[in-house]
Design an enzyme around this catalytic site. Structure first.
Site, PDB file in Angstrom:
ATOM      1  CG  ASP A 197      -4.898 -10.301   3.669  1.00  0.00           C
ATOM      2  OD1 ASP A 197      -4.698 -10.911   2.617  1.00  0.00           O
ATOM      3  OD2 ASP A 197      -4.730  -9.065   3.797  1.00  0.00           O
TER       4      ASP A 197
ATOM      5  CG  ASP B 262      -2.780  -8.663   0.851  1.00  0.00           C
ATOM      6  OD1 ASP B 262      -2.087  -9.064   1.798  1.00  0.00           O
ATOM      7  OD2 ASP B 262      -3.749  -7.895   0.993  1.00  0.00           O
TER       8      ASP B 262
ATOM      9  CG  HIS C 284      -6.375  -5.434   2.029  1.00  0.00           C
ATOM     10  ND1 HIS C 284      -5.840  -6.390   2.875  1.00  0.00           N
ATOM     11  CD2 HIS C 284      -7.389  -4.853   2.710  1.00  0.00           C
ATOM     12  CE1 HIS C 284      -6.509  -6.377   4.022  1.00  0.00           C
ATOM     13  NE2 HIS C 284      -7.460  -5.464   3.956  1.00  0.00           N
TER      14      HIS C 284
ATOM     15  CG  HIS D  97      -1.900  -1.114   1.255  1.00  0.00           C
ATOM     16  ND1 HIS D  97      -2.766  -1.388   0.216  1.00  0.00           N
ATOM     17  CD2 HIS D  97      -2.144  -2.069   2.203  1.00  0.00           C
ATOM     18  CE1 HIS D  97      -3.498  -2.457   0.531  1.00  0.00           C
ATOM     19  NE2 HIS D  97      -3.130  -2.885   1.718  1.00  0.00           N
TER      20      HIS D  97
HETATM   21 ZN   LIG Z   1      -3.980  -7.451   2.935  1.00  0.00          ZN
END
Ligand SMILES: [Zn+2]
Length: 369
Positions: free
Chosen positions: A265, A176, A178, A139
């Site tokens: 995750d 991932d 996200h 991120h």
């Molecule tokens: Zn994540």
């Protein structure tokens, strides 16, 4: 095949403090679990990297961001109070360290140092596969830190391979839960890096980007591939996405190396997300990536950090690594799979997503015509 696993105890300093989901002691779980379940023999060895220097960080960050971040995270509590306003110019609230002055920034440099060493080890021909524990901080951006990420080691790996080793075709695969909004920003117009990102539908999860229509810009158009999965999408959805999108793209792109990032995750029990993978699904991802890497002589760098259910984390990471390296390890499910997730009822929805992704990319890839 021996794999090098980059890890050192100091990674535990990558810790935002009590009450934050990203605690540093998460990293100690896996090395211990691995040694209990797999004998090192010829299979793996641990190696320690050195933290990155400013000159390394300048490949991925603006100098004022590096200077502020270094000083802020290393400052005492009172010094931090003075800088509080500035903090939010450079970082979001979830990057805010709670409590004590820590060595978090140094640990973030260590993750970049590991990315650099991983690239050097693979490019020198010493190892085909290197794993960086604590890596995948996708991120972080050039001058903005968010989503528990300060310096983006996924972007560093891609940029370092392209700049230092003059690679022309790097595949970055982000599995991932996200979307990798930071990584996407670095390579959005770069034709040398094919960025494939499979994640939970951005309408339902942070960071709210990674829609199918985001396909890159300028010379990089068609080289960003976003696959937003419906919440609860499970193993069958992932299998379909690999077979219909990721594997054909890899074949056509012919990467010189694969860089994969993402921890546990997407597991159905994860506390921050709502996807539906089981531990067996992580094994499948590892196996798929291992087979894909045949196009580049098995060269792969694997960055693993995420996963907020600590009970599941070591099982999912071991299944993933076992698949990547073709290890014969048991695939145990530490949390009972609920009946509703035993068959992937979201497969029809995933099929629609797959068709949508292909329609946006048809002009850029023969395999989708
Ligand atoms: Zn994540």
């Amino acid at each position: 095949m021996t794999v090098t696993i980059l890890y050192r105890e100091e990674l535990k300093e990558y810790d935002f403090g009590p009450g934050h989901p990203f605690r540093g002691d998460r990293y100690q779980i896996f090395p211990k679990f691995l040694q209990e379940h797999v004998k090192p023999d010829e299979k793996y060895r641990f190696l320690k990297a050195e933290p990155a220097k400013d000159e390394d960080l300048r490949r991925i960050c603006d100098p004022d961001y590096i200077k502020f971040t270094k000083e802020y995270y290393r400052a005492s509590f009172l010094e931090k109070v003075e800088d509080e306003g500035a903090f939010f110019r450079y970082h979001t609230m979830d990057n805010h360290p709670i409590g004590r002055p820590g060595r978090l920034e140094e640990a973030a440099r260590l993750v970049i140092g590991q990315a650099k060493l991983a690239a050097d080890l693979v490019q020198s021909g010493q190892y085909r596969k290197v794993i960086s524990l604590g890596g995948g901080l996708h991120h972080a951006k050039r001058n903005f830190g968010e989503g528990f990420c300060i310096y983006n080691d996924v972007a560093f790996t891609g940029i370092y391979l392209v700049e230092q080793y003059r690679l022309e075709r790097v595949l970055i695969l982000d599995t991932d839960a996200h979307a990798g909004n930071g990584t996407a920003e670095y390579f959005y117009s770069d034709p040398r890096v094919l960025f494939i990102d499979i994640h939970q539908d951005p309408r339902t999860l942070y960071p709210g980007t990674g829609f199918a229509y985001e396909i890159g810009a300028g010379e990089g158009k068609g080289k960003t591939v976003n696959i937003p999965l419906p919440p609860n999408a499970g193993n069958d959805s992932y299998k379909l996405v690999f077979e219909e999108i990721i594997e054909p793209l890899t074949k056509e792109f012919q990467p010189q190396i694969i860089v994969r990032n993402g921890g546990s995750d997407p597991h159905f029990s994860d506390e921050l997300t709502s996807l539906g993978l089981t531990v067996a699904g992580f094994r499948m991802i590892g196996e798929k990536v291992r087979k894909m890497a045949a196009v580049c002589d098995g060269k792969e760098i694997d960055l693993i950090a995420s996963g907020y259910n600590r009970e599941v984390l070591p099982y999912a990471w071991l299944a993933l690594v076992g698949g990547l390296l073709d290890w014969d390890v048991p695939i145990d499910e530490p949390v009972r799979v609920p009946a509703i997730l035993r068959t992937d009822s979201h497969l029809p929805e995933t099929k629609r997503v797959v068709n949508e992704v292909k329609s946006y990319l048809r002009d850029y890839w023969k395999c989708f015509r």
